[in-house]
Write a protein that holds these residues in place. Structure first.
Motif, PDB file in Angstrom:
ATOM      1  N   ASP A  29      11.697  10.818  -7.097  1.00 45.25           N
ATOM      2  CA  ASP A  29      11.049  12.124  -6.911  1.00 45.25           C
ATOM      3  C   ASP A  29      11.964  13.201  -7.470  1.00 45.25           C
ATOM      4  O   ASP A  29      12.575  13.958  -6.725  1.00 45.25           O
ATOM      5  CB  ASP A  29      10.784  12.346  -5.415  1.00 45.25           C
ATOM      6  N   THR A 124       9.105  18.347  -3.348  1.00 47.86           N
ATOM      7  CA  THR A 124       8.930  18.785  -4.726  1.00 47.86           C
ATOM      8  C   THR A 124       7.449  19.115  -4.937  1.00 47.86           C
ATOM      9  O   THR A 124       6.574  18.549  -4.275  1.00 47.86           O
ATOM     10  CB  THR A 124       9.409  17.708  -5.718  1.00 47.86           C
ATOM     11  N   ASP A 126       5.114  18.412  -6.993  1.00 50.31           N
ATOM     12  CA  ASP A 126       4.139  17.389  -7.365  1.00 50.31           C
ATOM     13  C   ASP A 126       4.070  16.210  -6.406  1.00 50.31           C
ATOM     14  O   ASP A 126       3.323  15.272  -6.635  1.00 50.31           O
ATOM     15  CB  ASP A 126       4.445  16.865  -8.775  1.00 50.31           C
ATOM     16  N   ASN A 127       4.817  16.260  -5.311  1.00 54.70           N
ATOM     17  CA  ASN A 127       4.835  15.137  -4.392  1.00 54.70           C
ATOM     18  C   ASN A 127       3.713  15.298  -3.353  1.00 54.70           C
ATOM     19  O   ASN A 127       3.941  15.655  -2.199  1.00 54.70           O
ATOM     20  CB  ASN A 127       6.197  14.995  -3.713  1.00 54.70           C
ATOM     21  N   ASN A 128       2.500  15.022  -3.791  1.00 53.80           N
ATOM     22  CA  ASN A 128       1.331  15.181  -2.925  1.00 53.80           C
ATOM     23  C   ASN A 128       1.334  14.192  -1.769  1.00 53.80           C
ATOM     24  O   ASN A 128       0.850  14.497  -0.685  1.00 53.80           O
ATOM     25  CB  ASN A 128       0.048  15.057  -3.744  1.00 53.80           C
TER      26      ASN A 128
END
Length: 154
Positions: A29, A124, A126-128
């Motif tokens: 990540d 972060t 984009d870390n859905n």
């Protein structure tokens, strides 16, 4: 049979496992910053010398180290009390989806008791998967965005 996870404070003998897991987190990540063992050493040293700043927790399960978390303590004028920042949390991939993250957060909240008024996490953008996980536990998006300006090292 799988044991329940056990959460304990970092010990010096955990250093290599900690570095390995930190590096794995930053590969899996990636944030914007590069990570290396020297940064981990600085964190371990700083928190060992001043435990009031925070702590490193190690996750043990099935007689192996399977994760870690770095929890930082700070005062918030906005919230008028101590908050804890879950700066990093990592669980080894072969132990995902066993409830370790949820168990750790329950453990942490119990430890915090009335000593803090809130828990903050960083993820972060984009870390859905992580965002959804935290939302299921009751976390909500903060109103403010965080900006950072690195200062020159002396």
């Amino acid at each position: 049979m799988t044991d329940k996870p056990y959460f304990r404070l970092y010990r010096p003998g955990d250093f290599q496992a900690l570095v390995t897991m930190v590096m794995a987190l930053y590969r899996e990540d990636p944030p914007g910053e590069a990570m290396n063992a020297t940064k981990v050493t600085h964190t371990v040293t700083a928190l060992s010398r001043a435990p009031e700043k925070g702590r490193i927790m190690i996750f043990d399960m099935d007689d192996e180290v399977v994760g870690y978390a770095i929890v930082i303590h700070c005062w918030s004028n906005e919230f008028s009390g101590d908050i804890h920042l879950l700066d990093e949390i990592y669980i080894t991939p072969h132990k995902h989806n066993l409830g370790i993250g949820t168990a750790f957060l329950q453990h942490l909240l119990k430890q915090m008791g009335e000593s803090a008024i809130g828990l903050k996490v960083e993820i972060t953008p984009d870390n859905n998967r992580a965002r959804r996980f935290y939302e299921t536990l009751g976390f909500t998006a903060a109103t403010n965005r965080h900006l950072f300006m690195p200062l020159p090292r002396h």
